[in-house]
Scaffold this motif. Structure first.
Motif, short mmCIF file in Angstrom:
data_model
loop_
_atom_site.label_atom_id
_atom_site.label_comp_id
_atom_site.label_asym_id
_atom_site.label_seq_id
_atom_site.Cartn_x
_atom_site.Cartn_y
_atom_site.Cartn_z
N GLY A 168 0.84 -1.19 0.00
CA GLY A 168 0.00 0.00 0.00
C GLY A 168 0.88 1.25 0.00
O GLY A 168 2.11 1.16 0.04
N HIS A 169 0.21 2.42 0.05
CA HIS A 169 0.95 3.65 -0.23
C HIS A 169 0.21 4.88 0.29
O HIS A 169 -1.02 4.86 0.43
CB HIS A 169 1.13 3.78 -1.75
CG HIS A 169 -0.15 3.58 -2.52
ND1 HIS A 169 -0.98 4.61 -2.87
CD2 HIS A 169 -0.76 2.44 -2.96
CE1 HIS A 169 -2.04 4.13 -3.52
NE2 HIS A 169 -1.95 2.80 -3.58
N GLY A 170 0.97 5.95 0.50
CA GLY A 170 0.34 7.23 0.72
C GLY A 170 -0.38 7.64 -0.55
O GLY A 170 -0.08 7.14 -1.64
N ILE A 171 -1.35 8.55 -0.41
CA ILE A 171 -2.15 8.97 -1.58
C ILE A 171 -2.67 10.37 -1.33
O ILE A 171 -2.89 10.76 -0.16
CB ILE A 171 -3.30 7.96 -1.82
CG1 ILE A 171 -4.17 8.40 -3.01
CG2 ILE A 171 -4.17 7.76 -0.57
CD1 ILE A 171 -5.16 7.34 -3.46
N GLU A 177 2.01 8.25 -3.02
CA GLU A 177 2.84 9.15 -2.23
C GLU A 177 3.52 8.35 -1.13
O GLU A 177 3.21 7.17 -0.93
CB GLU A 177 1.97 10.26 -1.58
CG GLU A 177 1.26 11.16 -2.60
CD GLU A 177 0.46 12.30 -1.95
OE1 GLU A 177 0.33 12.34 -0.72
OE2 GLU A 177 -0.02 13.17 -2.72
N ASP A 178 4.41 9.00 -0.39
CA ASP A 178 4.98 8.38 0.81
C ASP A 178 3.92 8.37 1.89
O ASP A 178 3.04 9.24 1.90
CB ASP A 178 6.20 9.17 1.30
CG ASP A 178 7.39 8.96 0.38
OD1 ASP A 178 7.43 7.92 -0.32
OD2 ASP A 178 8.27 9.84 0.35
N MET A 197 -2.58 12.41 7.70
CA MET A 197 -1.98 11.46 6.74
C MET A 197 -3.09 10.72 6.02
O MET A 197 -4.10 10.35 6.62
CB MET A 197 -1.09 10.45 7.47
CG MET A 197 0.31 10.97 7.73
SD MET A 197 1.31 9.78 8.64
CE MET A 197 1.65 8.58 7.39
N THR A 198 -2.90 10.49 4.73
CA THR A 198 -3.87 9.72 3.95
C THR A 198 -3.14 8.58 3.26
O THR A 198 -2.17 8.81 2.52
CB THR A 198 -4.59 10.62 2.92
OG1 THR A 198 -3.62 11.43 2.25
CG2 THR A 198 -5.61 11.51 3.60
N ILE A 199 -3.60 7.38 3.51
CA ILE A 199 -2.90 6.18 3.03
C ILE A 199 -3.90 5.19 2.41
O ILE A 199 -5.05 5.11 2.83
CB ILE A 199 -2.12 5.48 4.17
CG1 ILE A 199 -3.02 5.22 5.38
CG2 ILE A 199 -0.90 6.31 4.57
CD1 ILE A 199 -2.33 4.46 6.52
N ALA A 200 -3.41 4.46 1.42
CA ALA A 200 -4.19 3.36 0.84
C ALA A 200 -3.66 2.07 1.45
O ALA A 200 -2.50 1.72 1.28
CB ALA A 200 -4.03 3.34 -0.67
N ILE A 201 -4.53 1.41 2.20
CA ILE A 201 -4.18 0.14 2.85
C ILE A 201 -4.76 -0.96 1.96
O ILE A 201 -5.97 -0.93 1.67
CB ILE A 201 -4.75 0.06 4.28
CG1 ILE A 201 -4.30 1.29 5.09
CG2 ILE A 201 -4.31 -1.23 4.97
CD1 ILE A 201 -4.91 1.36 6.50
N VAL A 236 -7.65 5.68 3.47
CA VAL A 236 -7.98 5.99 4.86
C VAL A 236 -7.25 7.27 5.28
O VAL A 236 -6.07 7.43 4.98
CB VAL A 236 -7.55 4.83 5.79
CG1 VAL A 236 -7.80 5.16 7.25
CG2 VAL A 236 -8.25 3.53 5.40
N ALA A 237 -7.97 8.15 5.99
CA ALA A 237 -7.32 9.33 6.57
C ALA A 237 -7.07 9.06 8.06
O ALA A 237 -7.95 8.55 8.76
CB ALA A 237 -8.20 10.55 6.40
#
Ligand code: MG
Length: 252
Positions: A168-171, A177-178, A197-201, A236-237
């Motif tokens: 997964g990744h930051g987005i 993104e990181d 922070m916003t990330i794709a899990i 997810v934020a």
């Protein structure tokens, strides 16, 4: 560099995420024996464009379509095709990102066609549950390793393996993104999670070996042993009020 988002930017991302989620579930509802993965892709593209958004994957790194559709032993990045028809008993992973008013939302869901084997059902349940367990750890002050290790522990306890080659990744304004968000790791290690922070899990979980290979098309990743693979994803934020899922459907 991790880019933190304001409350307003997170609201914007939720709009992109909702469009992506609706597209995924609209296509999921259309799954039936005989439908091609290209027909599913067309449903997705039409829906996203009808909302004034753009499919993020179209042209990304040369990817030719609006969704990645991966069937059975395909892990991720399956290229939609007219000749690829869904059969009863298949599991079908649909991964969609939409770009809307400056932000991306990225989500995936693995659907079933008709009656699937008990093994397939268990794999899907475990993968989806691991995503929800991982999301619970996306709280301020935790670290990426808390999410990663939670997913890994959950699926390995059920005899499944975690794909290592994709994570997964930051987005945000960028699709990727990181930081990286692996589905394996050590509790209390890695990047600290901060408000905004916003990330794709996105757990990618295999029935057999964790090893994957990429087909000669340069995209489609398949399990090395030919066994099944499942994939679920939410954007997810991390907020001071707890984890906020930005990719829930509201129309389907
Ligand atoms: Mg993703």
């Amino acid at each position: 560099m991790v880019i933190l988002k304001t409350e307003r930017e997170i609201e914007q991302m939720k709009k992109a995420g909702t469009i992506a989620a609706n597209a995924v579930h609209l296509a999921g509802k259309a799954i039936e024996p005989g439908i091609s993965t290209l027909e599913l892709d067309t449903i997705i593209r039409n829906y996203i464009e009808s909302k004034g958004a753009k499919p993020s994957s179209l042209g990304y790194g040369g990817f030719p379509n609006s969704a990645c559709i991966s069937v059975n032993n395909e892990v991720i990045h399956g290229i939609p095709s007219k000749s690829k028809k869904i059969k009863s008993g298949d599991i079908v992973s649909i991964d969609v990102a939409a770009f809307y008013e400056g932000f991306h939302g990225d989500t995936a869901f693995t659907f079933t066609c008709g009656e699937v084997s008990k093994n397939a059902k268990s794999l899907l349940d475990a993968t989806y549950e691991s995503l929800l367990e991982g999301i619970k750890k996306a709280t301020c002050g935790n670290r990426i390793g808390d999410i990663s290790s939670t997913i890994q522990t959950y699926v390995e306890a059920r005899g499944y393996s975690v794909v290592r080659d994709f994570v997964g990744h930051g987005i945000g304004a960028q699709l990727h993104e990181d930081p990286s968000v692996p589905n394996y790791g050590v509790p209390s290690k890695g990047v600290r999670l901060l408000n905004g922070m916003t990330i794709a899990i996105e757990p990618m979980i295999n029935e057999g070996t964790a090893e994957v290979e990429v087909l000669p098309d340069g995209w489609t990743a398949v399990t090395k042993d030919g066994k099944l693979s499942a994939h679920f994803e939410h954007t997810v934020a991390v907020t001071s009020a707890g984890p906020m899922i930005l990719t829930l459907p509201d129309q389907v």
